[in-house]
Design a protein around this motif. Sequence first.
Motif, PDB file in Angstrom:
ATOM      1  N   PRO A  77       0.805  -1.239   0.000  1.00  0.00           N
ATOM      2  CA  PRO A  77       0.000   0.000   0.000  1.00  0.00           C
ATOM      3  C   PRO A  77       0.838   1.289   0.000  1.00  0.00           C
ATOM      4  N   PHE A  78       1.985   1.297   0.653  1.00  0.00           N
ATOM      5  CA  PHE A  78       2.876   2.460   0.529  1.00  0.00           C
ATOM      6  C   PHE A  78       3.207   2.661  -0.955  1.00  0.00           C
ATOM      7  N   GLY A  81       0.364   3.993  -3.066  1.00  0.00           N
ATOM      8  CA  GLY A  81       0.186   5.437  -2.920  1.00  0.00           C
ATOM      9  C   GLY A  81       1.198   6.211  -3.745  1.00  0.00           C
ATOM     10  N   ILE A  82       2.437   5.757  -3.717  1.00  0.00           N
ATOM     11  CA  ILE A  82       3.504   6.438  -4.472  1.00  0.00           C
ATOM     12  C   ILE A  82       3.230   6.357  -5.968  1.00  0.00           C
TER      13      ILE A  82
ATOM     14  N   PHE B  35      -4.964  13.718  -3.187  1.00  0.00           N
ATOM     15  CA  PHE B  35      -4.936  12.257  -3.021  1.00  0.00           C
ATOM     16  C   PHE B  35      -5.785  11.886  -1.816  1.00  0.00           C
ATOM     17  N   ILE B  69      -5.791   0.132   7.135  1.00  0.00           N
ATOM     18  CA  ILE B  69      -4.344   0.264   7.261  1.00  0.00           C
ATOM     19  C   ILE B  69      -3.752   0.639   5.906  1.00  0.00           C
ATOM     20  N   ALA B  70      -4.232  -0.030   4.879  1.00  0.00           N
ATOM     21  CA  ALA B  70      -3.739   0.246   3.533  1.00  0.00           C
ATOM     22  C   ALA B  70      -4.057   1.685   3.133  1.00  0.00           C
ATOM     23  N   THR B  73      -1.503   3.913   4.858  1.00  0.00           N
ATOM     24  CA  THR B  73      -0.148   3.775   4.308  1.00  0.00           C
ATOM     25  C   THR B  73      -0.086   4.346   2.887  1.00  0.00           C
ATOM     26  N   ALA B  74      -1.151   4.176   2.125  1.00  0.00           N
ATOM     27  CA  ALA B  74      -1.160   4.747   0.768  1.00  0.00           C
ATOM     28  C   ALA B  74      -1.078   6.267   0.842  1.00  0.00           C
ATOM     29  N   CYS B  76       0.469   7.962   3.147  1.00  0.00           N
ATOM     30  CA  CYS B  76       1.884   8.260   3.417  1.00  0.00           C
ATOM     31  C   CYS B  76       2.685   8.210   2.119  1.00  0.00           C
ATOM     32  N   GLY B  77       2.465   7.173   1.339  1.00  0.00           N
ATOM     33  CA  GLY B  77       3.197   7.010   0.079  1.00  0.00           C
ATOM     34  C   GLY B  77       2.937   8.178  -0.862  1.00  0.00           C
ATOM     35  N   ALA B  78       1.651   8.529  -1.009  1.00  0.00           N
ATOM     36  CA  ALA B  78       1.282   9.600  -1.943  1.00  0.00           C
ATOM     37  C   ALA B  78       1.864  10.932  -1.495  1.00  0.00           C
ATOM     38  N   ALA B  81       5.301  11.199  -2.399  1.00  0.00           N
ATOM     39  CA  ALA B  81       5.451  11.462  -3.836  1.00  0.00           C
ATOM     40  C   ALA B  81       5.064  12.900  -4.161  1.00  0.00           C
ATOM     41  N   LEU B  83       2.114  14.757  -3.176  1.00  0.00           N
ATOM     42  CA  LEU B  83       0.732  15.242  -3.184  1.00  0.00           C
ATOM     43  C   LEU B  83       0.240  15.530  -1.770  1.00  0.00           C
ATOM     44  N   ALA B 100       0.387   3.336  11.199  1.00  0.00           N
ATOM     45  CA  ALA B 100       0.807   4.156  10.058  1.00  0.00           C
ATOM     46  C   ALA B 100       0.802   5.643  10.400  1.00  0.00           C
ATOM     47  N   TYR B 103       4.018   6.163  11.819  1.00  0.00           N
ATOM     48  CA  TYR B 103       5.021   6.211  10.747  1.00  0.00           C
ATOM     49  C   TYR B 103       5.093   7.617  10.148  1.00  0.00           C
ATOM     50  N   ILE B 238      13.830   6.934   3.745  1.00  0.00           N
ATOM     51  CA  ILE B 238      13.100   7.150   4.998  1.00  0.00           C
ATOM     52  C   ILE B 238      12.791   5.796   5.625  1.00  0.00           C
TER      53      ILE B 238
END
Lengths: 280, 388, 74
Positions: A77-78, A81-82, B35, B69-70, B73-74, B76-78, B81, B83, B100, B103, B238
Amino acid sequence: MMENIIHDYLRPKKSFPHVWCPGCGDGIVLNAMVRAIHSLGKSKDEVVFVSGIGCSSRAPAYTDFSSLHGIHGRALPFATGIKLANPKLTVVVFSGDGDALAIGGNHFIHACRRNIDITVVVINNNIYGMTGGQASPTMPTGAYGATAPYGNLDRPFDVCKLAAAAGANYVARATAFQFFQLEKCIKEGIEKKGFSVIEAVTPCPSLYSFFNNTGRGVDMLKKLRDRAVTTQKAATLSPAELEDKIVTGVFANENFREYCAGYAELVEKAERSKKNEESL
Amino acid sequence: MLFYKLFKDKDGRKVGFVQANEACIEAALLAGMRFFAGYPITPSSEMASVSSEKLPMYGGKFIQMEDEIAAMTAVCGASMAGLKAMTATSGPGFSLKQEAIGYAAMNEIPCVIVNVQRAGPSTGLPTQVSQGDVMQARWGTHGDHPIIVLSPSTVVETADLTFDAFNLAEKYRTPVILLMDETLAHMREKITLPAENELKLVERKRATVPPSDYRSFDTRFGDVPPFEPYGGKYHFHITGLTHDEMGFPIVEPDDVVKAMDRIHRKINNNLDDIVKVKQFQTDDAEILLVSFGTPVRTCLGAMEIGRKEGLKIGVLQLQTIWPFPDKAVLNLAKKIGKIFVVELNMGQIINEVQRASQGKSNIKGINKYDGLFISPDEILSHILESKG
Amino acid sequence: MEKSKTFLFVKKNWCKKCGICVEFCPKGVFKLGKDGYPEIVALDKCVECKLCISLCPDFAIFSNPEKKKDYEDR
Ligand code: SF4
Ligand code: SF4
């Protein structure tokens, strides 16, 4: 002169040697991954290297790609998102068998189903190394571990069958010994638009060996070499003959619509309805 | 499918009669949110629905993840990147997101998390109101960590605090939690959103050093490290492990303390910028109602009725609940002898009020936790009861 | 093939003495030294199959003198 490409990709300020035990397969798989990226001519700027928690998940710190060492089980999922935030990026994930298939199992099947353009290398050493050798979801039935003192009761997942059934566009398996095949699979996986799963079967010469007497890294690599059979060869073998074999090769090579591409189509529809909204 | 419509008024501002859930997303879009990762849960689901419809129109991304949870975490990822990213959930989902959120705090990832509180524990009363997650919003994830939590009481304020949430997240590189509740989420009120040129938006500070000199958590430019998104010349790492400026793991006690102190200092040294309260008729008040979120409305009602009957009631609204507005509470506690803390739980924020007031006032709780909203009469009867 | 150009060097402070290079080099280029580290004993036999530099889990084998220099103090 032959080049050891990995030396062009190690993170400048990170100190070595790395954290992995002598003879561990994680370094070999990382090397194969780096060479796959190199052979695709990707710039370091466009790659993001993501992982969860576990031995193999330490990999992203060592290479000079931007990277995210995440939380246990959540690498995908990280990464999702990226990738969705910036579809131009090449997103590569390292995840161990416990990380990808136990605590992260739900994310794994859904990433396959979503078919987003991410390549995950599942480093399968059949055990939880970092926490001291507990039974993992790919540990063979009857094998021993810190939580399987009488032999593992559970049956192992077949990572590739699971991924293919869940809808990943590309699924392949190679052992750490088959370095060049592994590199090729990772390369094909990254090239493939859609979700790609490469299972890299690796030795854990510390914990797995401690509980199962499988010897040093060298011995375990030899064993992997001897147990590996191609999918073609496997087709000719009886179930009994296949018992101890590791079937290697490509298990899925599909072209289902990739998620970000699907999203781009959806945006067109949304833009039409925005025009309607604005005309109010 | 949207269940509301916005119209442009003569000044070009969008106007509508909307739920707070809808107002939050409309404001977030104006704040630059691009996002949203979500998972269906009552009573926050409308936020995901509105995002799924609106984000693609704004060049943004919506994704429904496989679990809470996903979704976190998504986000965090976005955000990493580049956004502005958010998610919305409620009680059980908020519990699931905690790791998360930690995190995000540890890696200083700007993001906004909405928790529409419903009664708990566990599945509790999914469609009924509560403010039981006050302490969870502060301490839900393991370990000491900085966090900012805002709590709106009206639909208009939901939009305002959503702007603030994104601005604070960007400015301080931190997760910000918008703590709403079920009553507010589904309440409709008229809002007028600012026109785009009226907005004061904060964007995360970018790096000024060359890539070879970049550090993931550079402290050379102050306590908030400059941010570069994935996908550029800056290559960085990170990790959720306690880390140094490069993002590499550390274990040396002095280094650990240095890292922990800084991430807390960046919030604690800026309380005047972060902490917001509102005071209503506190100048001559003899009785102070301290509250946050939707019950503030009831407090204002009780104040109005009470004053007509000779009770000099004032109200302190905590718009920021974390970091806790110690200063405002202490100042009023020194002046006002009686404080009632009104909250829809069995007594959570009251402990903070007690701590902050340093024994300067007599403090009692007015608590409701039956899943229903509190009325002015209930508050007044508590006040009268205590008068004896 | 031009043989003389092959360069191999084991960076001892990265090597973990796993013996993989010794075991899998098809030409016996490496031998286990007394200290447990691999020694390069027959470089002239190397056929540049890349197995050693690929399978070394510690990236400890350098095949380019320039790179070796870059990494000297690490
Ligand atoms: S390249 Fe091949 S032949 Fe040469 S030393 Fe390495 S393993 Fe041996
Ligand atoms: S394979 Fe690498 S780590 Fe193992 S003994 Fe050879 S040089 Fe050392």
